[in-house]
Design an enzyme around this catalytic site. Structure first.
Site, PDB file in Angstrom:
ATOM      1  N   ASP A  53       0.834  -1.199   0.000  1.00 48.30           N
ATOM      2  CA  ASP A  53       0.000   0.000   0.000  1.00 48.30           C
ATOM      3  C   ASP A  53       0.874   1.256   0.000  1.00 48.30           C
ATOM      4  OD1 ASP A  53      -2.630   1.390   2.151  1.00 48.30           O
ATOM      5  OD2 ASP A  53      -2.326   1.475  -0.029  1.00 48.30           O
ATOM      6  N   LYS A  75       2.602   3.272  -5.756  1.00 48.36           N
ATOM      7  CA  LYS A  75       2.014   2.234  -6.618  1.00 48.36           C
ATOM      8  C   LYS A  75       3.003   1.710  -7.659  1.00 48.36           C
ATOM      9  CE  LYS A  75      -1.074   3.330  -3.911  1.00 48.36           C
ATOM     10  NZ  LYS A  75      -1.035   2.572  -2.625  1.00 48.36           N
ATOM     11  N   ASP A  92      -3.365  -2.927  -2.430  1.00 53.52           N
ATOM     12  CA  ASP A  92      -4.431  -1.929  -2.433  1.00 53.52           C
ATOM     13  C   ASP A  92      -4.350  -1.075  -3.705  1.00 53.52           C
ATOM     14  OD1 ASP A  92      -5.390   0.945  -0.425  1.00 53.52           O
ATOM     15  OD2 ASP A  92      -6.624  -0.472  -1.534  1.00 53.52           O
ATOM     16  N   ASN A  93      -5.465  -0.438  -4.081  1.00 51.12           N
ATOM     17  CA  ASN A  93      -5.505   0.603  -5.120  1.00 51.12           C
ATOM     18  C   ASN A  93      -5.218   0.117  -6.530  1.00 51.12           C
ATOM     19  OD1 ASN A  93      -3.830   2.106  -2.540  1.00 51.12           O
ATOM     20  ND2 ASN A  93      -5.876   2.816  -3.135  1.00 51.12           N
ATOM     21  N   GLU A 130     -11.424   4.243  -0.312  1.00 50.69           N
ATOM     22  CA  GLU A 130     -11.708   4.603   1.074  1.00 50.69           C
ATOM     23  C   GLU A 130     -12.511   5.906   1.140  1.00 50.69           C
ATOM     24  OE1 GLU A 130      -8.693   3.907  -0.180  1.00 50.69           O
ATOM     25  OE2 GLU A 130      -7.160   5.281   0.462  1.00 50.69           O
TER      26      GLU A 130
HETATM   27  C1  705 Z   1      10.343   5.119  -3.619  1.00 52.51           C
HETATM   28  C2  705 Z   1       9.955   4.741  -2.246  1.00 52.51           C
HETATM   29  C3  705 Z   1       9.116   3.473  -2.263  1.00 52.51           C
HETATM   30  N1  705 Z   1       9.295   2.805  -1.023  1.00 52.51           N
HETATM   31  C4  705 Z   1       8.665   3.163   0.109  1.00 52.51           C
HETATM   32  N2  705 Z   1       9.167   2.664   1.259  1.00 52.51           N
HETATM   33  C5  705 Z   1       8.578   2.972   2.425  1.00 52.51           C
HETATM   34  N3  705 Z   1       7.483   3.762   2.547  1.00 52.51           N
HETATM   35  C6  705 Z   1       6.969   4.252   1.416  1.00 52.51           C
HETATM   36  C7  705 Z   1       7.524   3.980   0.150  1.00 52.51           C
HETATM   37  N4  705 Z   1       6.753   4.595  -0.783  1.00 52.51           N
HETATM   38  C8  705 Z   1       5.774   5.243  -0.122  1.00 52.51           C
HETATM   39  N5  705 Z   1       5.901   5.045   1.203  1.00 52.51           N
HETATM   40  C9  705 Z   1       5.009   5.525   2.259  1.00 52.51           C
HETATM   41  O1  705 Z   1       3.769   4.853   2.036  1.00 52.51           O
HETATM   42  C10 705 Z   1       2.695   5.811   2.070  1.00 52.51           C
HETATM   43  C11 705 Z   1       2.287   6.111   0.682  1.00 52.51           C
HETATM   44  C12 705 Z   1       1.284   5.481   0.120  1.00 52.51           C
HETATM   45  C13 705 Z   1       0.889   5.799  -1.286  1.00 52.51           C
HETATM   46  N6  705 Z   1      -0.546   5.619  -1.359  1.00 52.51           N
HETATM   47  C14 705 Z   1      -1.243   6.332  -2.221  1.00 52.51           C
HETATM   48  O2  705 Z   1      -0.695   7.123  -3.001  1.00 52.51           O
HETATM   49  C15 705 Z   1      -2.710   6.218  -2.192  1.00 52.51           C
HETATM   50  C16 705 Z   1      -3.450   7.206  -2.831  1.00 52.51           C
HETATM   51  C17 705 Z   1      -4.848   7.170  -2.812  1.00 52.51           C
HETATM   52  C18 705 Z   1      -5.602   8.218  -3.487  1.00 52.51           C
HETATM   53  C19 705 Z   1      -6.855   7.970  -4.009  1.00 52.51           C
HETATM   54  C20 705 Z   1      -7.585   8.977  -4.626  1.00 52.51           C
HETATM   55  C21 705 Z   1      -7.061  10.237  -4.723  1.00 52.51           C
HETATM   56  F1  705 Z   1      -7.766  11.223  -5.300  1.00 52.51           F
HETATM   57  C22 705 Z   1      -5.810  10.506  -4.195  1.00 52.51           C
HETATM   58  C23 705 Z   1      -5.079   9.497  -3.580  1.00 52.51           C
HETATM   59  C24 705 Z   1      -5.515   6.129  -2.141  1.00 52.51           C
HETATM   60  C25 705 Z   1      -4.761   5.131  -1.500  1.00 52.51           C
HETATM   61  O3  705 Z   1      -5.364   4.107  -0.841  1.00 52.51           O
HETATM   62  C26 705 Z   1      -3.368   5.166  -1.524  1.00 52.51           C
HETATM   63  O4  705 Z   1      -2.683   4.152  -0.906  1.00 52.51           O
HETATM   64  C27 705 Z   1       3.266   7.023   2.747  1.00 52.51           C
HETATM   65  O5  705 Z   1       3.211   6.857   4.139  1.00 52.51           O
HETATM   66  C28 705 Z   1       4.693   7.005   2.219  1.00 52.51           C
HETATM   67  O6  705 Z   1       5.569   7.740   3.058  1.00 52.51           O
HETATM   68 MG    MG Z   2      -4.036   2.549  -0.414  1.00 51.93          MG
END
Ligand code: 705
Ligand code: MG
Length: 214
Positions: A141, A144, A169-170, A199
């Protein structure tokens, strides 16, 4: 400097939730994010699919990528059997203390280890540094476009075994097309799609379950 949305979510949990009661923490976050400020927690609707998949996996060692505020970490950890554990990877230092506090309020700190770092750096450390043999359950999650490369990395690091269950997810929104292309065209995975809703919104989404066949 006014507070972040994530800090406001923590405030709401800290003020309204029953300490040591994971359900009340989940309900509090869902209420706050459903009524006041949308946030990217997996939420109560997709959370049911997550619950069912965790119950099916009955994991001893579970991994989550993307802790955020700890909502799905609580959803997963509350279902774990004694001595089972969840490792959750998060790279944003702002979110980590908030997630830790929310997980503490849920009374699940003993079951959840939040690992600060990028998934691609942490995955290769899981065996030696985090004493993981193989992963029974993985919840994807985070970013993506990282779902596919990190799944390949999990395979390459020998962290998946016959029957390991991945849940992503997503799949529809925001979408993870490269992951879907990879996982559905790879005969070592048995894939199932679960159509659902984003969500707190009336927007279509989906979750993908992929069972590694070894
Ligand atoms: C390049 C780094 C990749 N590795 C990584 N390692 C560790 N943590 C990572 C991470 N990437 C991202 N993260 C963390 O995960 C989380 C990011 C999640 C990304 N999720 C989304 O973009 C998302 C976005 C939506 C969304 C849906 C509709 C909308 F209009 C706008 C957004 C809905 C969701 O359920 C989502 O999960 C943050 O806490 C971020 O700091
Ligand atoms: Mg998500």
């Amino acid at each position: 400097m006014d507070q972040s949305k994530e800090q406001r979510i923590l405030n709401s949990v800290s003020y309204n939730a029953v300490k040591g009661d994971p359900e009340s923490v989940l309900n509090c976050i869902d209420k706050y994010c459903g009524q006041y400020e949308w946030a990217m927690n997996v939420g109560d609707e997709k959370g049911i699919i997550l619950d069912k998949t965790v119950e099916e996996a009955d994991p001893t060692v579970a991994l989550e990528m993307g802790t955020y505020c700890g909502y799905s970490a609580i959803r997963i950890a509350r279902l774990l059997k004694p001595n089972a554990r969840l490792l959750s990877i998060e790279f944003n230092p702002e979110f980590i203390p908030i997630a830790k506090e929310i997980i503490e309020i849920a009374g699940l700190s003993e079951k959840v280890t939040i690992i600060e770092g990028h998934s691609q750096d942490i995955i290769p450390q899981l065996k030696k540094k985090y004493e993981v043999e193989t992963l029974d359950f993985v919840f994807l999650d985070h970013w993506k476009e990282r779902y596919a490369p990190d799944t390949i990395l999990l395979e390459e690091c020998g962290l998946l075994r016959k029957g390991s269950i991945l849940l992503a997810d997503n799949i529809v929104y925001p979408g993870a097309p490269e992951f879907i292309k990879y996982i559905r065209s790879n005969s070592r995975y048995e894939c199932t799609s679960y159509p659902t809703f984003l969500e707190y919104m009336k927007v279509e989404d989906a979750m993908e379950k992929a069972v590694y066949m070894g």
